[in-house]
Design a protein around this motif. Sequence first.
Motif, short mmCIF file in Angstrom:
data_model
loop_
_atom_site.label_atom_id
_atom_site.label_comp_id
_atom_site.label_asym_id
_atom_site.label_seq_id
_atom_site.Cartn_x
_atom_site.Cartn_y
_atom_site.Cartn_z
N ASP A 102 0.83 -1.20 0.00
CA ASP A 102 0.00 0.00 0.00
C ASP A 102 0.87 1.25 0.00
O ASP A 102 2.05 1.23 0.41
CB ASP A 102 -0.91 0.01 1.23
CG ASP A 102 -0.13 0.10 2.52
OD1 ASP A 102 0.89 -0.62 2.64
OD2 ASP A 102 -0.50 0.88 3.41
N GLN A 107 1.48 -1.98 5.06
CA GLN A 107 1.54 -3.42 4.77
C GLN A 107 2.90 -3.71 4.11
O GLN A 107 3.02 -3.92 2.92
CB GLN A 107 0.40 -3.81 3.84
CG GLN A 107 -0.99 -3.47 4.37
CD GLN A 107 -2.07 -3.81 3.37
OE1 GLN A 107 -2.13 -4.93 2.84
NE2 GLN A 107 -2.93 -2.84 3.08
N SER A 155 5.20 3.20 -7.78
CA SER A 155 4.38 1.98 -7.80
C SER A 155 4.54 1.29 -9.14
O SER A 155 4.78 1.92 -10.16
CB SER A 155 2.91 2.31 -7.55
OG SER A 155 2.37 3.01 -8.65
#
Length: 851
Positions: free
Chosen positions: A398, A403, A452
């Motif tokens: 995340d 996490q 990401s």
Amino acid sequence: MANFPALKMTAAGRVLQAKAQTGQLLKFTRVGLGDGTLVGSLDALGALVSEKQSLSIRKQVAPGDGTSILNVIATNQGVTQGFYMREVGAYAEDPDTGEEILYSYTNAGAECDFLPAAGGAVVWEGLFDLITIVGNAENVTAVINDFITIALKSEVDELRPYVLPHGGTVGQMVRKASNAEGDYELFDADLDGLDVRFKSVEEPRVAVASQRTFTLQKTVTNGLAVYVAGRRISRDAWTPLSATQLKMNDPLDAGTAVLFVNNEEAGPGESLSVSIEGPTLVYPGSTNTFTLGAYDSFSTYTQSATSGTLTRSGKTLTLVIPSGAVAGTLDLQVTRDNVSVTRRIAVGSAAIEAPQIVSPAANAVGVGFEPDIILSPFKVYPDGYEAQVKTRWQVAFDAAFTQLIYDNESTINLEAINLGAVGVRLDAARQIYTRAKTSTATLDSAWSTTVSFNTASVYIRRPVINNPIDGQLEVGLAGTLTADAFSVYGGTDTHAGSRWQYSLSADFSTVMIDSGWVADSLISYTPTDLMPRKTLLYGRVKFKGAKLGETEWSVVVKFTTTDRLKGIYTALTNGATERLWNSMAGYNGLVYIFGGSNSSGYLSDLWQYNPANSSWLQLASAPAAVAYGAMTVLGGKLYVFGGSYDGNNTTNNVFCYDIALNKWTALAITGTLPGKRYSACLAAIGSKLYMFGGQSLSPSAVYADLWSLDLVTLKWSSLAGDSVARAGATCGVIGGELYVARGSGGGTSNRLSKYNPSTNTWTALPSFPFTNSSAQAGAVVGNQLYTWGGYSAGSYIRDLSVYDPSEGKWTALPAGGYGRSNTAACGLNDKLYMFGGTAGNGGTTQFYSVQ
């Protein structure tokens, strides 16, 4: 203004600065202001990332400490849309091309200010200095905008004493008539009985190495007296370039005291002066040195600083800034007797630039399960303030990093980490987030921007180039790239194609060779044309599967191709005595010449030649005289095998000379020995010596045998011999294999062959196609085998030829030098060196280098 770190030079700026060191003009043209965000290294920048405003230079000052100060005005006049002032760059003109280049650059990042658009409630003006490095460049100038009308009050006040009012006659002076502003009167000094004296204006400076040009800060060139090292120099010894800049005819040594004086002829009205010379920018935790100008050991000095500790030893001031000091300014004050001077300097804030994740790319898809995470290069301000000691890596499911998949501080993986190597394998078809921060012993950077990416469900592993290795030198001109095997994670596929690229730039902005997708060169690729010589190149590859498509590009490898001598001959300084039948070797930048024979007899002396300063040094002599000996170098030691010591007898002794100890030793070799001989070949491969061929006197025989000597056990081993016996051949090692060329034995031989130690086999290569001669010299230079000179058909020749394994052929090069035979040669630092030999009249001291 925004909180900008120190300006750093771009790659193009460093090239331009290097030109300036040779005396070419370094001319700053303007300053750019923009709102761009720097990603990666600034080295390759040719312009601002996003320039919004071009600023004129108002004033340029070179304080003499290796920097140039550009005084610039920024205003929102004409700005139609406001922007964040995030990046600043200084532009300069290339004196060779006339083109404008980005010389130095800085970026404030998050610590930037907003410049509002014009026409609103805010009228914005700013006057600031840019400090950039110029080194010891002698001729630094700038394009000054004479139409800029903004002036500081301090500058106007400086001009007031020099501005004469209207009216009056020559010789009259001006004085205040009353306390009212602007109320003055003109008067004749003589009529009023006044004794008028003027104060001399002195400007002491200290020259940097080879400095010639000075920009004056307190004095002007009109009516200027110049003192160098305490002596006034002739007016013909310097030339005014402008009212405030001059150039010496001769360069000065570093540390030379220079004093500029105006009004020197004005008589006894001179007063004490003091100045502080030194850096204009300091950093927390630093120690800085300043110099007092016009220093007088008979005067009384006091000193103080508003921050840090200021001490004095003679004319040297030392300022220590505490590590916790905040960015801003501080004042240095020095008082000489009753005269004080204050100098304000800037205090920079030491900081680490936040790293950027350069791989995987933001929003990349199909990324492998065990990817490399790569950061931009570590940067700390000021340069060299502290070294990087650790990097903290985080990978999570995340964007908030709650996490976590991986969270670790590493002192080993500082700029890149492979997740597979640290035991992390990502799930298939997941979005992953990653970031990193870097640290020194006392500083921490901010977190990098979060990147990401999405993992693939099945993917082809990113290829790796394993030959040549990254940074390899002397790579053959064939330029072959070899990658590891094709493999797939999470499924299966077949290797359908590979794409190979070569570039002259690390970022592949200019691709020199692109194979396109090829199916016949999947793991190894050799371009059709040879690579350019002595060139830094970059290579990469990507694979393509029949079903899964393309991989990422491999990690880029850089390599430098080998060069070929041009056949340029230089006669060098003679030092060793005349000789022929001698031996040579090159090691650690030095040439070694040993033994041989001359009219005095057989020789045991050893000489060292230093090409850096053309100097000679005689070293310890060997235990015995040796002519026709074979010599090589390994691990800082010279080894000499065989030879003749009196013309009638030969030997199979091995002598070792330790270069560091200047000491000879006769090796105590046991077991079976090669036969006694002279004119053999000797070379080192790995940790062993290899000896080939040669000739014996009694019985008279020429050999084709090959032996290796283990320097640990001191035992010889007999290996496979070549098919042709030879003495006096040229030999050398290229790519871990022994090359043996030419030689003689019952006649001259043009044979070329190579020996592979791993297979104990010989391979015949193209024969020497040119003049058939004996007693030639030769050596390996840059992974190529050269032979020179010799004796042929009653003549002493001076031909030069080369065999290039990457081309698989011999090439004749320009002949030169003094033709002779029985000469020794060696390779060193991309040159061939040759000493001694004969042209039928005894030995010689002829000494040449070939490049």
